[in-house]
Design a protein around this motif. Structure first.
Motif, PDB file in Angstrom:
ATOM      1  N   ARG A 236       0.683  -0.996  -0.393  1.00 17.21           N
ATOM      2  CA  ARG A 236      -0.144  -0.116  -0.159  1.00 17.21           C
ATOM      3  C   ARG A 236       0.871   1.125  -0.036  1.00 17.21           C
ATOM      4  NH1 ARG A 236      -3.771   0.167   5.412  1.00 17.21           N
ATOM      5  NH2 ARG A 236      -4.463   2.450   4.321  1.00 17.21           N
ATOM      6  N   HIS A 237       2.098   1.448   0.922  1.00 19.26           N
ATOM      7  CA  HIS A 237       3.057   2.230   0.383  1.00 19.26           C
ATOM      8  C   HIS A 237       4.687   2.047   0.359  1.00 19.26           C
ATOM      9  CE1 HIS A 237       3.712   6.033   1.641  1.00 19.26           C
ATOM     10  NE2 HIS A 237       2.731   6.483   1.823  1.00 19.26           N
ATOM     11  N   VAL A 238       5.239   2.608  -0.061  1.00 17.46           N
ATOM     12  CA  VAL A 238       6.475   2.169   0.212  1.00 17.46           C
ATOM     13  C   VAL A 238       7.774   3.935   0.342  1.00 17.46           C
ATOM     14  CG1 VAL A 238       6.526   0.892  -1.706  1.00 17.46           C
ATOM     15  CG2 VAL A 238       6.514   3.016  -3.197  1.00 17.46           C
ATOM     16  N   SER A 239       9.167   3.667   0.280  1.00 16.77           N
ATOM     17  CA  SER A 239       9.439   4.923   0.672  1.00 16.77           C
ATOM     18  C   SER A 239      11.448   4.313   0.425  1.00 16.77           C
ATOM     19  CB  SER A 239       9.080   5.853   1.966  1.00 16.77           C
ATOM     20  OG  SER A 239      10.136   7.060   2.082  1.00 16.77           O
ATOM     21  N   TYR A 240      11.755   5.243   0.353  1.00 15.26           N
ATOM     22  CA  TYR A 240      13.613   4.949  -0.597  1.00 15.26           C
ATOM     23  C   TYR A 240      14.719   5.968   0.453  1.00 15.26           C
ATOM     24  CZ  TYR A 240      17.395   3.644  -2.700  1.00 15.26           C
ATOM     25  OH  TYR A 240      19.144   2.957  -3.172  1.00 15.26           O
ATOM     26  N   ASP A 241      15.777   5.367   1.238  1.00 15.80           N
ATOM     27  CA  ASP A 241      16.584   5.920   1.797  1.00 15.80           C
ATOM     28  C   ASP A 241      18.404   5.040   1.898  1.00 15.80           C
ATOM     29  OD1 ASP A 241      17.427   8.682   2.686  1.00 15.80           O
ATOM     30  OD2 ASP A 241      16.663   7.473   4.782  1.00 15.80           O
ATOM     31  N   LEU A 242      19.019   5.996   1.351  1.00 18.97           N
ATOM     32  CA  LEU A 242      20.536   5.419   1.966  1.00 18.97           C
ATOM     33  C   LEU A 242      19.860   3.839   1.357  1.00 18.97           C
ATOM     34  CD1 LEU A 242      20.752   7.048   5.153  1.00 18.97           C
ATOM     35  CD2 LEU A 242      21.483   7.793   3.698  1.00 18.97           C
ATOM     36  N   GLY A 243      19.712   3.171  -0.124  1.00 25.32           N
ATOM     37  CA  GLY A 243      20.072   1.796  -0.262  1.00 25.32           C
ATOM     38  C   GLY A 243      18.765   1.187   0.553  1.00 25.32           C
ATOM     39  N   GLN A 244      18.225   1.411   0.842  1.00 23.54           N
ATOM     40  CA  GLN A 244      16.462   0.831   1.521  1.00 23.54           C
ATOM     41  C   GLN A 244      15.253   0.986   1.107  1.00 23.54           C
ATOM     42  OE1 GLN A 244      17.950  -0.865   5.620  1.00 23.54           O
ATOM     43  NE2 GLN A 244      18.769   1.664   5.786  1.00 23.54           N
ATOM     44  N   LEU A 245      14.602  -0.070   0.164  1.00 24.64           N
ATOM     45  CA  LEU A 245      13.362   0.502  -0.001  1.00 24.64           C
ATOM     46  C   LEU A 245      12.238  -0.221   1.477  1.00 24.64           C
ATOM     47  CD1 LEU A 245      11.061   1.126  -1.991  1.00 24.64           C
ATOM     48  CD2 LEU A 245      11.268  -1.712  -2.464  1.00 24.64           C
ATOM     49  N   TRP A 246      11.991   0.759   2.445  1.00 20.74           N
ATOM     50  CA  TRP A 246      10.869   0.332   2.586  1.00 20.74           C
ATOM     51  C   TRP A 246       9.720   0.239   2.443  1.00 20.74           C
ATOM     52  CZ3 TRP A 246      12.408  -0.127   8.200  1.00 20.74           C
ATOM     53  CH2 TRP A 246      14.072  -0.011   8.199  1.00 20.74           C
ATOM     54  N   ALA A 247       8.868  -0.637   2.839  1.00 25.38           N
ATOM     55  CA  ALA A 247       6.959  -1.474   2.198  1.00 25.38           C
ATOM     56  C   ALA A 247       6.069  -1.537   3.855  1.00 25.38           C
ATOM     57  CB  ALA A 247       7.240  -2.268   1.618  1.00 25.38           C
ATOM     58  N   VAL A 248       5.155  -0.861   3.266  1.00 26.06           N
ATOM     59  CA  VAL A 248       4.154  -1.106   4.633  1.00 26.06           C
ATOM     60  C   VAL A 248       2.622  -2.007   2.858  1.00 26.06           C
ATOM     61  CG1 VAL A 248       2.163  -0.649   5.510  1.00 26.06           C
ATOM     62  CG2 VAL A 248       4.428   1.150   5.573  1.00 26.06           C
ATOM     63  N   SER A 249       3.014  -3.430   3.656  1.00 28.01           N
ATOM     64  CA  SER A 249       1.562  -4.509   3.055  1.00 28.01           C
ATOM     65  C   SER A 249       0.004  -3.855   3.722  1.00 28.01           C
ATOM     66  CB  SER A 249       1.695  -5.517   3.599  1.00 28.01           C
ATOM     67  OG  SER A 249       1.087  -6.073   4.444  1.00 28.01           O
ATOM     68  N   HIS A 250      -1.227  -3.977   2.538  1.00 31.20           N
ATOM     69  CA  HIS A 250      -2.320  -3.949   3.251  1.00 31.20           C
ATOM     70  C   HIS A 250      -2.870  -4.342   4.379  1.00 31.20           C
ATOM     71  CE1 HIS A 250      -2.575  -2.439  -0.770  1.00 31.20           C
ATOM     72  NE2 HIS A 250      -3.654  -1.532  -0.693  1.00 31.20           N
ATOM     73  N   SER A 251      -1.694  -5.340   4.843  1.00 29.58           N
ATOM     74  CA  SER A 251      -2.086  -6.328   6.548  1.00 29.58           C
ATOM     75  C   SER A 251      -1.353  -5.866   7.269  1.00 29.58           C
ATOM     76  CB  SER A 251      -1.978  -7.942   6.076  1.00 29.58           C
ATOM     77  OG  SER A 251       0.033  -7.656   6.137  1.00 29.58           O
ATOM     78  N   GLY A 252      -0.404  -4.059   6.804  1.00 29.10           N
ATOM     79  CA  GLY A 252      -0.055  -3.490   7.768  1.00 29.10           C
ATOM     80  C   GLY A 252       1.528  -4.235   8.328  1.00 29.10           C
TER      81      GLY A 252
END
Length: 290
Positions: A236-252
């Protein structure tokens, strides 16, 4: 439930490893809804509208509650609450910033941008974000309507309209707010898009798939094409910084993904290797809720 969650994570990691992304679940925030990373910091919100800050391997609750969107970057840590009021974290407490937004982004060159309840885009220049303690007024610059998401980074700003079309402008890569000329980037529909501090761009489609924009540099700030980041959970949502991709799934679930270089990654782009670019203004119609 834990067994199912673990099984899905294993599948996700297997799929991501195939594309040279290795993902692991980051524990500590239950039922996350949104995440943002910048300048080595990570912030997130949950479905109870609490906000959290990641320090090392531990999450810490930020003061206050009722925040539905938070962002961290050169402009500081900003948040928008459930009543669309804007806040900035100063001295360990949230300071109210006059204005009403449904989404805010602090990743620009020390300026803040966002989308209002009427889907206008807004920008607050760095001369004001750097001196909020001494200001009685906050002159947000308003421009085009019809946008649902807005994010800025090193090479410029990206936005999504109500039809999930993607726009780019380089004009807002400078220190002050201007009325930008948007370029329509054809290729794929997105419901949200985030820009890393190094200019990297990731987006999430309406069906929960994640894509990375490739070919971005100073000469081609809008990049060339989209490459899919395979995941076996809907995002549902992503962000990226310093070589790392952060993601949030629909289940949280919160996932932290690290990419290993691969040769000739597969390009998924229905418009060809290089997208068709068109200078346009976003529509002025009122979009539907995402």
């Amino acid at each position: 439930m834990k067994t199912i969650t673990a099984f899905m994570l294993v599948l996700s990691q297997m799929a991501i490893s195939h594309a040279a992304w290795e993902c692991n679940e980051v524990l500590g925030v239950n039922h996350a809804t949104q995440i943002d990373a910048g300048l080595g910091l990570v912030v997130a919100t949950d479905r109870s509208h609490h906000s959290h800050l990641l320090s090392g391997s531990n999450w810490y609750n930020l003061p206050g509650n009722n925040l539905r969107h938070v962002s961290v970057g050169h402009a500081g840590i900003w948040g928008v609450d459930t009543k669309s009021k804007v806040h900035r974290l100063q001295g360990g407490t949230w300071t109210n910033v006059p204005g009403h937004l449904r989404q805010v982004d602090a990743g620009g060159n020390a300026f803040a941008v966002g989308v209002g309840n009427t889907y206008n885009s807004y920008c607050l220049s760095n001369s004001y974000t750097w001196g909020l303690n001494h200001l009685a007024q906050y002159p947000w610059t308003s421009y085009h309507r019809g946008l649902i998401y807005h994010s800025c980074g090193y090479f410029g700003c990206w936005a999504i309209d109500s039809l999930y079309r993607v726009y780019f402008t380089r004009q807002l890569s400078q220190f002050s707010c201007v009325n930008p000329q948007w370029t329509l980037v054809n290729g794929l529909p997105f419901k949200m898009i985030e820009v890393g501090s190094d200019g990297s761009v990731f987006g999430v489609t309406p069906t929960g798939q994640v894509y990375q924009r490739t070919g971005i540099n100073a000469s081609v700030p809008q990049g060339l094409s989209w490459v899919r980041v395979p995941m076996c959970v809907s995002i549902r949502h992503v962000s990226y910084d310093l070589g790392q991709l952060w993601a949030v799934s629909h289940s949280g679930l919160i996932l932290r993904c690290i990419n290993s270089p691969i040769v000739n990654p597969p390009v998924v782009d229905p418009q060809g290797v290089v997208d068709t670019l068109m200078v346009v203004n976003p529509p002025t119609s009122t979009p539907t809720e995402v």
